[in-house]
Write a protein that holds these residues in place. Structure first.
Motif, PDB file in Angstrom:
ATOM      1  N   VAL A 170      -5.334   6.586  -7.017  1.00 44.73           N
ATOM      2  CA  VAL A 170      -4.610   6.426  -5.753  1.00 44.73           C
ATOM      3  C   VAL A 170      -4.714   7.735  -4.971  1.00 44.73           C
ATOM      4  O   VAL A 170      -4.423   8.801  -5.487  1.00 44.73           O
ATOM      5  CB  VAL A 170      -3.127   6.073  -6.009  1.00 44.73           C
ATOM      6  N   ASN A 171      -5.154   7.615  -3.716  1.00 45.73           N
ATOM      7  CA  ASN A 171      -5.269   8.815  -2.880  1.00 45.73           C
ATOM      8  C   ASN A 171      -4.745   8.512  -1.486  1.00 45.73           C
ATOM      9  O   ASN A 171      -4.121   7.474  -1.253  1.00 45.73           O
ATOM     10  CB  ASN A 171      -6.719   9.313  -2.844  1.00 45.73           C
ATOM     11  N   GLY A 172      -5.014   9.380  -0.548  1.00 46.36           N
ATOM     12  CA  GLY A 172      -4.525   9.232   0.819  1.00 46.36           C
ATOM     13  C   GLY A 172      -5.110   8.030   1.539  1.00 46.36           C
ATOM     14  O   GLY A 172      -4.563   7.576   2.552  1.00 46.36           O
ATOM     15  N   GLY A 173      -6.213   7.486   1.049  1.00 38.16           N
ATOM     16  CA  GLY A 173      -6.805   6.297   1.664  1.00 38.16           C
ATOM     17  C   GLY A 173      -5.893   5.081   1.567  1.00 38.16           C
ATOM     18  O   GLY A 173      -5.856   4.246   2.474  1.00 38.16           O
ATOM     19  N   TRP A 192       1.159   3.984  -3.040  1.00 33.42           N
ATOM     20  CA  TRP A 192       0.874   5.399  -2.788  1.00 33.42           C
ATOM     21  C   TRP A 192       2.063   6.276  -3.179  1.00 33.42           C
ATOM     22  O   TRP A 192       1.893   7.337  -3.777  1.00 33.42           O
ATOM     23  CB  TRP A 192       0.532   5.613  -1.310  1.00 33.42           C
ATOM     24  N   CYS A 197       0.824  -1.213   0.000  1.00 32.73           N
ATOM     25  CA  CYS A 197       0.000   0.000   0.000  1.00 32.73           C
ATOM     26  C   CYS A 197       0.859   1.264   0.000  1.00 32.73           C
ATOM     27  O   CYS A 197       0.598   2.212  -0.757  1.00 32.73           O
ATOM     28  CB  CYS A 197      -0.938  -0.001   1.201  1.00 32.73           C
ATOM     29  N   SER A 222       1.108   8.336  -6.628  1.00 32.46           N
ATOM     30  CA  SER A 222       0.291   9.299  -5.887  1.00 32.46           C
ATOM     31  C   SER A 222      -0.346  10.347  -6.803  1.00 32.46           C
ATOM     32  O   SER A 222      -1.308  11.003  -6.405  1.00 32.46           O
ATOM     33  CB  SER A 222       1.114   9.977  -4.802  1.00 32.46           C
ATOM     34  N   GLU A 223       0.166  10.522  -8.002  1.00 32.85           N
ATOM     35  CA  GLU A 223      -0.414  11.476  -8.954  1.00 32.85           C
ATOM     36  C   GLU A 223      -1.597  10.891  -9.712  1.00 32.85           C
ATOM     37  O   GLU A 223      -2.326  11.618 -10.367  1.00 32.85           O
ATOM     38  CB  GLU A 223       0.667  11.928  -9.950  1.00 32.85           C
ATOM     39  N   SER A 224      -1.812   9.591  -9.620  1.00 33.98           N
ATOM     40  CA  SER A 224      -2.905   8.934 -10.328  1.00 33.98           C
ATOM     41  C   SER A 224      -4.234   9.266  -9.655  1.00 33.98           C
ATOM     42  O   SER A 224      -4.309   9.361  -8.428  1.00 33.98           O
ATOM     43  CB  SER A 224      -2.686   7.418 -10.325  1.00 33.98           C
ATOM     44  N   PRO A 225      -5.313   9.411 -10.450  1.00 32.10           N
ATOM     45  CA  PRO A 225      -6.621   9.655  -9.837  1.00 32.10           C
ATOM     46  C   PRO A 225      -7.166   8.420  -9.104  1.00 32.10           C
ATOM     47  O   PRO A 225      -8.094   8.528  -8.312  1.00 32.10           O
ATOM     48  CB  PRO A 225      -7.513  10.027 -11.027  1.00 32.10           C
TER      49      PRO A 225
END
Length: 189
Positions: free
Chosen positions: A79-82, A70, A66, A74-77
């Motif tokens: 993949v986020n902070g979750g 991330w 994970c 991290s720039e991908s839509p």
């Protein structure tokens, strides 16, 4: 619906074909041979507490995946902070699994020996049960002991630490149970 459909197995039973009454003595249950353990003789091996480390390794591997996903994407839509939060939560749970997965060093026979020494009377029947105590799930043996008479006069409950073998607590008291109605003159087998 036919009789064969209502019964779980269509085997012939006593009294099925001739409409005669079946006595209770003729109706029995049997275990399949592969489940019959009456011939098994040997020690009972309780699973070790250290098996908790196996899922902890899996959680740690998932946490690393994970965090790497991330960090890399991290720039991908998608993949986020979750993903990072899930990685941190899995790492915390893995650490808890490693701490709780301490090795059980005292088996039930060792715990019984410690408990017999703690109660101070000759022991007849005894029973051991594994439990855990505290937030860190420290292994604990709960030993129930009865004195060595046909109708036990004393009983004791002893808690033995599963790692160090020390007696944590104990209770010894006169046995309040009356077993005179259950005792017979037949020899114990």
């Amino acid at each position: 619906m036919s009789d064969a459909e209502t019964q779980p197995d269509a085997e012939a039973r006593p009294g099925d074909d001739d409409n005669t009454a079946v006595s209770d003595a003729e109706i029995t249950d049997q275990l399949p041979q592969e489940l019959n353990v009456s011939e098994y003789v040997g020690p009972n091996l309780f699973p070790n507490n250290s098996r908790r480390r196996i899922p902890a390794i899996i959680y740690l591997a998932a946490a690393v995946i994970c965090v790497v996903v991330w960090a890399v994407a991290s720039e991908s839509p998608l993949v986020n902070g979750g993903i990072l939060a899930a990685g941190i939560a899995l790492a915390v749970f893995a650490a808890y699994g490693f701490v709780c997965g301490r090795e059980l060093k005292i088996d039930e026979s060792d715990a019984l020996v410690v408990a017999v020494g703690a109660v101070g009377f000759p022991v007849g029947h005894a029973s051991a049960q594994m439990g855990w105590r505290g937030w860190l799930s420290r292994p604990l043996w709960r030993i129930l002991l009865y004195s060595n008479e046909p109708q036990p006069h004393q009983r004791g409950l002893v808690f033995v630490d599963g790692i160090t073998g020390e007696v944590i607590d104990q209770l010894v008291q006169p046995n309040p149970e009356d077993w005179t109605d259950h005792l017979t003159d037949r020899p114990v087998e």
